[in-house]
Design a protein around this motif. Structure first.
Motif, PDB file in Angstrom:
ATOM      1  N   VAL A  55      41.883  48.528  34.758  1.00 39.85           N
ATOM      2  CA  VAL A  55      42.932  47.663  33.931  1.00 39.85           C
ATOM      3  C   VAL A  55      42.772  46.203  34.376  1.00 39.85           C
ATOM      4  N   ALA A  56      42.178  45.308  33.488  1.00 40.01           N
ATOM      5  CA  ALA A  56      42.297  44.012  33.825  1.00 40.01           C
ATOM      6  C   ALA A  56      43.645  43.202  33.420  1.00 40.01           C
ATOM      7  N   VAL A  57      44.024  42.490  34.443  1.00 39.12           N
ATOM      8  CA  VAL A  57      45.136  41.834  34.479  1.00 39.12           C
ATOM      9  C   VAL A  57      45.164  40.282  34.876  1.00 39.12           C
ATOM     10  N   ARG A  58      45.962  39.262  34.368  1.00 37.16           N
ATOM     11  CA  ARG A  58      45.947  38.040  34.716  1.00 37.16           C
ATOM     12  C   ARG A  58      46.253  37.921  36.342  1.00 37.16           C
ATOM     13  N   ARG A  59      47.232  38.751  36.575  1.00 42.32           N
ATOM     14  CA  ARG A  59      47.759  38.448  38.092  1.00 42.32           C
ATOM     15  C   ARG A  59      48.124  40.020  38.752  1.00 42.32           C
ATOM     16  N   LEU A  60      47.722  39.915  39.944  1.00 39.69           N
ATOM     17  CA  LEU A  60      48.104  41.055  40.795  1.00 39.69           C
ATOM     18  C   LEU A  60      49.669  41.141  41.075  1.00 39.69           C
ATOM     19  N   GLY A  61      50.132  42.125  41.536  1.00 42.63           N
ATOM     20  CA  GLY A  61      51.287  41.828  42.272  1.00 42.63           C
ATOM     21  C   GLY A  61      52.660  42.375  41.376  1.00 42.63           C
ATOM     22  N   ARG A  62      52.382  42.163  40.129  1.00 40.32           N
ATOM     23  CA  ARG A  62      53.698  42.770  39.373  1.00 40.32           C
ATOM     24  C   ARG A  62      53.830  44.224  39.185  1.00 40.32           C
ATOM     25  N   ASP A  63      55.086  44.447  39.062  1.00 43.71           N
ATOM     26  CA  ASP A  63      55.460  45.893  39.020  1.00 43.71           C
ATOM     27  C   ASP A  63      54.965  46.496  37.460  1.00 43.71           C
ATOM     28  N   ARG A  64      54.093  47.287  37.515  1.00 46.43           N
ATOM     29  CA  ARG A  64      53.530  47.839  36.487  1.00 46.43           C
ATOM     30  C   ARG A  64      53.679  49.496  36.441  1.00 46.43           C
ATOM     31  N   THR A  65      54.831  49.739  37.301  1.00 45.73           N
ATOM     32  CA  THR A  65      55.198  51.421  36.984  1.00 45.73           C
ATOM     33  C   THR A  65      55.067  52.062  35.846  1.00 45.73           C
ATOM     34  N   PRO A  66      55.685  51.426  34.933  1.00 44.88           N
ATOM     35  CA  PRO A  66      55.904  52.181  33.358  1.00 44.88           C
ATOM     36  C   PRO A  66      54.458  52.524  32.955  1.00 44.88           C
ATOM     37  N   SER A  67      53.364  51.644  33.255  1.00 45.99           N
ATOM     38  CA  SER A  67      52.062  52.087  32.795  1.00 45.99           C
ATOM     39  C   SER A  67      51.614  53.503  33.423  1.00 45.99           C
ATOM     40  N   GLY A  68      51.856  53.696  34.513  1.00 41.13           N
ATOM     41  CA  GLY A  68      51.420  54.986  35.178  1.00 41.13           C
ATOM     42  C   GLY A  68      50.148  54.912  35.715  1.00 41.13           C
ATOM     43  N   VAL A  69      49.857  53.593  36.003  1.00 44.49           N
ATOM     44  CA  VAL A  69      48.231  53.370  36.212  1.00 44.49           C
ATOM     45  C   VAL A  69      48.322  53.257  37.853  1.00 44.49           C
ATOM     46  N   ASP A  70      47.323  53.915  38.479  1.00 47.25           N
ATOM     47  CA  ASP A  70      47.024  53.630  39.948  1.00 47.25           C
ATOM     48  C   ASP A  70      46.816  52.326  40.125  1.00 47.25           C
ATOM     49  N   LEU A 124      43.697  50.518  40.455  1.00 45.98           N
ATOM     50  CA  LEU A 124      42.466  50.315  39.053  1.00 45.98           C
ATOM     51  C   LEU A 124      42.946  48.863  38.681  1.00 45.98           C
ATOM     52  N   PHE A 125      43.929  48.108  39.059  1.00 44.96           N
ATOM     53  CA  PHE A 125      44.145  46.892  38.429  1.00 44.96           C
ATOM     54  C   PHE A 125      43.097  45.997  39.034  1.00 44.96           C
ATOM     55  N   THR A 126      42.692  44.923  38.271  1.00 40.07           N
ATOM     56  CA  THR A 126      41.761  43.939  38.583  1.00 40.07           C
ATOM     57  C   THR A 126      41.958  42.569  37.803  1.00 40.07           C
ATOM     58  N   THR A 127      41.514  41.490  38.405  1.00 37.89           N
ATOM     59  CA  THR A 127      41.877  40.144  37.951  1.00 37.89           C
ATOM     60  C   THR A 127      40.278  39.781  37.124  1.00 37.89           C
ATOM     61  N   ASP A 128      39.326  40.489  37.494  1.00 43.13           N
ATOM     62  CA  ASP A 128      37.870  40.002  37.064  1.00 43.13           C
ATOM     63  C   ASP A 128      37.492  41.080  35.878  1.00 43.13           C
ATOM     64  N   ALA A 129      38.059  40.592  34.757  1.00 45.22           N
ATOM     65  CA  ALA A 129      37.674  41.151  33.368  1.00 45.22           C
ATOM     66  C   ALA A 129      36.390  41.381  33.090  1.00 45.22           C
ATOM     67  N   LYS A 130      35.562  40.202  33.408  1.00 45.81           N
ATOM     68  CA  LYS A 130      34.277  40.305  33.185  1.00 45.81           C
ATOM     69  C   LYS A 130      33.283  41.258  34.030  1.00 45.81           C
ATOM     70  N   ALA A 131      33.693  41.608  35.072  1.00 49.67           N
ATOM     71  CA  ALA A 131      32.907  42.348  35.845  1.00 49.67           C
ATOM     72  C   ALA A 131      33.339  43.856  35.641  1.00 49.67           C
ATOM     73  N   LEU A 132      34.506  43.889  34.877  1.00 48.70           N
ATOM     74  CA  LEU A 132      34.917  45.445  34.509  1.00 48.70           C
ATOM     75  C   LEU A 132      34.188  45.728  33.384  1.00 48.70           C
ATOM     76  N   VAL A 133      33.906  44.804  32.381  1.00 50.97           N
ATOM     77  CA  VAL A 133      33.566  45.146  31.129  1.00 50.97           C
ATOM     78  C   VAL A 133      31.998  45.356  31.296  1.00 50.97           C
ATOM     79  N   SER A 134      31.402  44.933  32.362  1.00 50.45           N
ATOM     80  CA  SER A 134      29.932  44.576  32.781  1.00 50.45           C
ATOM     81  C   SER A 134      29.474  45.934  33.388  1.00 50.45           C
ATOM     82  N   ARG A 135      30.234  46.896  33.929  1.00 58.20           N
ATOM     83  CA  ARG A 135      30.188  47.979  34.462  1.00 58.20           C
ATOM     84  C   ARG A 135      29.338  49.102  33.706  1.00 58.20           C
ATOM     85  N   TYR A 136      28.262  49.580  34.313  1.00 59.18           N
ATOM     86  CA  TYR A 136      27.465  50.789  33.472  1.00 59.18           C
ATOM     87  C   TYR A 136      28.200  52.061  33.318  1.00 59.18           C
TER      88      TYR A 136
END
Length: 430
Positions: A42-57, A60-72
């Protein structure tokens, strides 16, 4: 069971709901798709925020959206960050790498939808965006697929919940524009900066998307005539009531009588209370479609909000995932007609004009002469005395072109007996 990997770009209001529903409905979604849908990141602008409602581990959060969409190992990309860049670059990168894309980005689609569709076709992937217009309402797919064998003549819709809430409050409880906007902000229907909504930019982007699909022609947000609701007054709302009408911000997409051009516009208009769209209250959306064979169809429901929008996103995601498993792709962008967008001045409709005039003999004749000079026929006239020597003249016209009406208004301002043109509003739905 096989699995498909999903990259989620953005974890705001909509992204949080997408992630939550992916987790809560995982088993049902797997049964519907034929494979499990697993979040790859999950690509986000900033790490460290409370994102508990999303239920995401959190891992899995990253600030590198370009690297995420480039993964094979990523099969599907969901983009809900909005805006033009970096969203456009990320979507194109994902497609180039072979991932199908689901997006809710109306601004990007209205500005550069043809480029995105071309890239999807080139790389053999899907591009779905049901959530970009009217939230949870199934609208784009019926236009693109269910009505593919028909000819759509007109699409008339309320596609912005913020403005509909404001105008509904002005009509139903007598709020001023400022009061209704403040209440909309307090309820979360309007942003702190409501410009995109109240000035019609949001609705114009959606109108461009609707027109492109309905009329098989490339239409951008710059092609849409746009007017907002900031100039709608209590007097306009009262005049509409006197006509048994209501004021709505409408997105109107029309095919010309000869089928050679399209008109696309967003503006406030008076709509008869007998019209189905007149009863759309609060922050709801509704779209009225007129097709040659199918006749009149109406689509209604919540047009915004995290959960409703996420519902549309997940519907597209399921379709894209099924196509992925079946090694197929869905419908492509259809621009074969390539119809031009006609100038707003050629638009034909009715008008409601309110004038502040001298209350003395000969005024009505002078005003009527100006209308006659520009071939604008008057349907009704209502006069109300305001003060001694001062009156309000309300005129409703028969159908006329926008150019003719503009010339008429210019002529009225030159009359010594006309003190002010208080308002000009179009009348639709008849």
């Amino acid at each position: 069971m096989a699995s498909l990997r999903v990259a989620l770009l953005g974890c705001g209001v909509v992204g949080t709901e997408v992630a939550r529903l992916l987790d809560e409905h995982a088993d049902d979604l797997a049964a519907r798709v034929g494979a499990r849908l697993e979040l790859a990141g999950v690509a986000v602008r900033r790490l460290g925020r409370d994102r508990t409602p999303s239920g995401v581990d959190p891992a899995l959060f990253t600030t590198d959206a370009k690297a995420l969409v480039s993964r094979y190992d990523v099969d599907l990309v969901v983009e809900v960050i909005g805006g033009i860049e970096p969203a456009r670059g990320l979507i194109l990168s994902a497609m180039e790498r072979g991932a199908s894309v689901v997006t809710a980005n109306k601004a990007l689609l209205a500005e550069d939808g043809v480029t995105l569709h071309t890239a999807a076709e080139k790389h053999g992937v899907d591009l779905y965006y049901e959530a970009a217009v009217a939230g949870a309402i199934p609208l784009l797919r019926p236009l693109r697929e269910s009505l593919a064998g028909d000819r759509v003549r007109r699409v008339l819709g309320i596609v912005n919940g913020t403005t509909n809430y404001i105008l509904d409050q002005m009509d139903s409880v007598g709020s001023s524009f400022a009061e209704a906007l403040e209440e909309a902000q307090a309820l979360g229907y309007a942003e702190a900066d409501p410009t995109a909504d109240i000035e019609g930019y949001d609705a114009a982007a959606k109108a461009a998307i609707l027109a492109g699909i309905a009329f098989h022609s490339p239409v951008g947000s710059g092609d849409v005539h746009r007017e907002g609701i900031t100039d709608v007054t209590a007097a306009d709302v009262a005049s509409a009531k006197a006509m048994n009408a209501v004021v709505k911000l409408l997105a109107i997409c029309e095919l010309s009588a000869d089928g050679g051009s399209v008109g696309v516009r967003v503006h406030p208009a008076m709509l008869p209370r007998t019209h189905p769209l007149a009863s759309v209250r609060g922050a709801y959306n509704a779209v009225f479609v007129e097709a040659e064979a199918a006749g009149q169809l109406m689509f209604y429901g919540p047009g915004a909000g995290g959960a409703p929008t996420a519902s549309a996103v997940l519907g597209d995601l399921v379709t894209a995932a099924r196509n992925r498993l079946g090694e197929s792709v869905g419908p492509r962008g259809s621009w074969y007609a390539d119809r031009p967008v006609r100038p707003m001045g050629q638009t034909v409709t009715r008008y409601h004009i309110s004038l502040d005039v001298d209350d003395r003999p000969g005024v009505l004749a002078a005003v009527a002469h100006v209308f006659s000079e520009h071939d604008v026929s008057i349907e009704t006239v209502r006069q109300r005395a305001e003060r001694a020597g001062d009156a309000e003249l309300v005129i409703v016209t028969h159908q006329a072109t926008d150019d003719a009406l503009a010339a008429t208004v210019a002529g009225l301002t030159r009359l010594d007996t006309v003190r002010d043109v208080l308002s000009v509003m179009r009348v639709e739905g008849e």
